[in-house]
Design a protein around this motif. Sequence first.
Motif, PDB file in Angstrom:
ATOM      1  N   LEU A 164      -0.109 -34.946   0.461  1.00  0.00           N
ATOM      2  CA  LEU A 164      -0.853 -33.745   0.856  1.00  0.00           C
ATOM      3  C   LEU A 164      -1.028 -33.805   2.366  1.00  0.00           C
ATOM      4  O   LEU A 164      -1.608 -34.765   2.890  1.00  0.00           O
ATOM      5  CB  LEU A 164      -2.213 -33.750   0.141  1.00  0.00           C
ATOM      6  CG  LEU A 164      -3.163 -32.587   0.388  1.00  0.00           C
ATOM      7  CD1 LEU A 164      -2.527 -31.260   0.012  1.00  0.00           C
ATOM      8  CD2 LEU A 164      -4.455 -32.791  -0.411  1.00  0.00           C
ATOM      9  N   THR A 165      -0.492 -32.819   3.065  1.00  0.00           N
ATOM     10  CA  THR A 165      -0.542 -32.884   4.530  1.00  0.00           C
ATOM     11  C   THR A 165      -0.711 -31.493   5.130  1.00  0.00           C
ATOM     12  O   THR A 165      -0.089 -30.532   4.676  1.00  0.00           O
ATOM     13  CB  THR A 165       0.718 -33.585   5.090  1.00  0.00           C
ATOM     14  OG1 THR A 165       0.623 -33.651   6.517  1.00  0.00           O
ATOM     15  CG2 THR A 165       2.007 -32.884   4.702  1.00  0.00           C
ATOM     16  N   VAL A 193       2.990 -31.417  -0.145  1.00  0.00           N
ATOM     17  CA  VAL A 193       2.145 -30.231  -0.350  1.00  0.00           C
ATOM     18  C   VAL A 193       1.543 -29.844   0.993  1.00  0.00           C
ATOM     19  O   VAL A 193       0.807 -30.621   1.599  1.00  0.00           O
ATOM     20  CB  VAL A 193       1.027 -30.532  -1.377  1.00  0.00           C
ATOM     21  CG1 VAL A 193       0.141 -29.304  -1.573  1.00  0.00           C
ATOM     22  CG2 VAL A 193       1.619 -30.990  -2.707  1.00  0.00           C
ATOM     23  N   GLU A 194       1.854 -28.638   1.472  1.00  0.00           N
ATOM     24  CA  GLU A 194       1.405 -28.221   2.820  1.00  0.00           C
ATOM     25  C   GLU A 194       0.164 -27.333   2.799  1.00  0.00           C
ATOM     26  O   GLU A 194      -0.472 -27.129   3.812  1.00  0.00           O
ATOM     27  CB  GLU A 194       2.546 -27.487   3.536  1.00  0.00           C
ATOM     28  CG  GLU A 194       3.730 -28.364   3.865  1.00  0.00           C
ATOM     29  CD  GLU A 194       4.542 -27.853   5.066  1.00  0.00           C
ATOM     30  OE1 GLU A 194       4.042 -27.037   5.851  1.00  0.00           O
ATOM     31  OE2 GLU A 194       5.695 -28.296   5.181  1.00  0.00           O
ATOM     32  N   ILE A 230      -4.851 -26.824  -1.381  1.00  0.00           N
ATOM     33  CA  ILE A 230      -5.445 -28.095  -0.936  1.00  0.00           C
ATOM     34  C   ILE A 230      -6.677 -28.401  -1.797  1.00  0.00           C
ATOM     35  O   ILE A 230      -6.851 -29.512  -2.302  1.00  0.00           O
ATOM     36  CB  ILE A 230      -5.822 -28.029   0.565  1.00  0.00           C
ATOM     37  CG1 ILE A 230      -4.561 -27.879   1.418  1.00  0.00           C
ATOM     38  CG2 ILE A 230      -6.611 -29.269   0.987  1.00  0.00           C
ATOM     39  CD1 ILE A 230      -4.825 -27.493   2.881  1.00  0.00           C
ATOM     40  N   PHE A 272      -5.599 -29.537  -5.278  1.00  0.00           N
ATOM     41  CA  PHE A 272      -5.087 -30.916  -5.344  1.00  0.00           C
ATOM     42  C   PHE A 272      -6.209 -31.927  -5.141  1.00  0.00           C
ATOM     43  O   PHE A 272      -6.249 -32.945  -5.807  1.00  0.00           O
ATOM     44  CB  PHE A 272      -3.946 -31.139  -4.334  1.00  0.00           C
ATOM     45  CG  PHE A 272      -2.607 -30.768  -4.911  1.00  0.00           C
ATOM     46  CD1 PHE A 272      -2.203 -29.436  -4.970  1.00  0.00           C
ATOM     47  CD2 PHE A 272      -1.762 -31.729  -5.440  1.00  0.00           C
ATOM     48  CE1 PHE A 272      -0.979 -29.078  -5.534  1.00  0.00           C
ATOM     49  CE2 PHE A 272      -0.534 -31.397  -6.002  1.00  0.00           C
ATOM     50  CZ  PHE A 272      -0.136 -30.061  -6.045  1.00  0.00           C
ATOM     51  N   VAL A 305      -2.631 -37.362  -6.023  1.00  0.00           N
ATOM     52  CA  VAL A 305      -2.236 -37.388  -4.616  1.00  0.00           C
ATOM     53  C   VAL A 305      -2.091 -38.844  -4.184  1.00  0.00           C
ATOM     54  O   VAL A 305      -3.003 -39.650  -4.367  1.00  0.00           O
ATOM     55  CB  VAL A 305      -3.287 -36.674  -3.730  1.00  0.00           C
ATOM     56  CG1 VAL A 305      -2.889 -36.744  -2.268  1.00  0.00           C
ATOM     57  CG2 VAL A 305      -3.448 -35.225  -4.158  1.00  0.00           C
ATOM     58  N   VAL A 361      -2.538 -38.787   1.884  1.00  0.00           N
ATOM     59  CA  VAL A 361      -3.133 -37.630   2.574  1.00  0.00           C
ATOM     60  C   VAL A 361      -2.942 -37.841   4.069  1.00  0.00           C
ATOM     61  O   VAL A 361      -3.318 -38.879   4.606  1.00  0.00           O
ATOM     62  CB  VAL A 361      -4.642 -37.505   2.267  1.00  0.00           C
ATOM     63  CG1 VAL A 361      -5.225 -36.291   2.984  1.00  0.00           C
ATOM     64  CG2 VAL A 361      -4.886 -37.408   0.774  1.00  0.00           C
TER      65      VAL A 361
END
Length: 233
Positions: free
Chosen positions: A28-29, A179-180, A186, A189, A197, A200
Amino acid sequence: MTAAPEYLTSLLASYAREPPKTRPFVTLTFAQSLDGKIAGTAGKQLALSGHESLVMTHWLRTLHDAILVGSGTALNDDPQLNSALAFTLAFLSTSKRALDYGCPQRAKLLRNYALGSGAGRQPWVVSRRDADPEWETRRQALEKAGARVLVLPAELESRSSIAALLSLLRTEGIRSLMVEGGAQIITAFFGASDTCVDTVLITTAPVLIGASGVSYKVPEVRFTSPLFFFSPH
Ligand SMILES: NC(=O)C1=CN([C@@H]2O[C@H](COP(=O)(O)OP(=O)(O)OC[C@H]3O[C@@H](n4cnc5c(N)ncnc54)[C@H](O)[C@@H]3O)[C@@H](O)[C@H]2O)C=CC1
Ligand SMILES: Nc1nc(O)c(N)c(N[C@@H]2O[C@H](COP(=O)(O)O)[C@@H](O)[C@H]2O)n1
């Protein structure tokens, strides 16, 4: 630079292993302001990342099998999600809204894919089936425009939408997922009932956006891995 930076390959080194059976490895970023905003008023797309952070994001895109953005982001930002390589997009929707993505004025991913020669991979759109006949009409139009529409199978319906999505992507051969965003994705997630996740990675930009900006929520912290912040702007 011809090889991914060592700090990223070492961060994601565990992704070389076999992913869990029910989901891909998930990174996740996103980029945010100091006051936790990821977009401006009314969703205005903001350039929060500086050059270094964008280079990192583009490398991250090459290091994952697929990139996920929510339909809100796909429609609002019309992203390219590319870098030196081309990518698959999957985005999630519980409504017909994602299927609006076929609209040619705002579908860079479809246009890049149509160019051929590796300009872009086929975008995937993930949707729940909707009883409204309009859903089927839009699904067909989107496929005609070049996307692949994946429908969540009925047997996954009892699971949370994030778990069902991840399970479907894993079945489709996706071993790692970046995942943007945006804000809802967000939040979903971070709040998913199963831990889903692995990494991160947040870019923090030294700016304040203010209360009218778009922010995500962290309903429950369910992972114990360290967070990685990328601060150089
Ligand atoms: N700064 C950054 O790094 C990024 C910023 N953004 C910004 O985020 C904003 C868009 O965010 P949002 O409007 O929140 O849209 P979003 O991109 O999070 O998409 C929302 C859609 O995703 C689906 N969805 C979300 N949660 C779900 C769940 N639990 N189950 C099933 N489907 C679900 C639904 O179809 C929903 O309508 C834009 O302004 C964009 O610029 C987007 C990505 C990265
Ligand atoms: N890493 C990062 N920094 C920012 O400042 C951003 N606004 C975003 N947004 C994400 O990148 C997508 C746009 O990508 P392209 O340049 O079109 O390839 C956008 O839709 C968000 O997902 N990311």
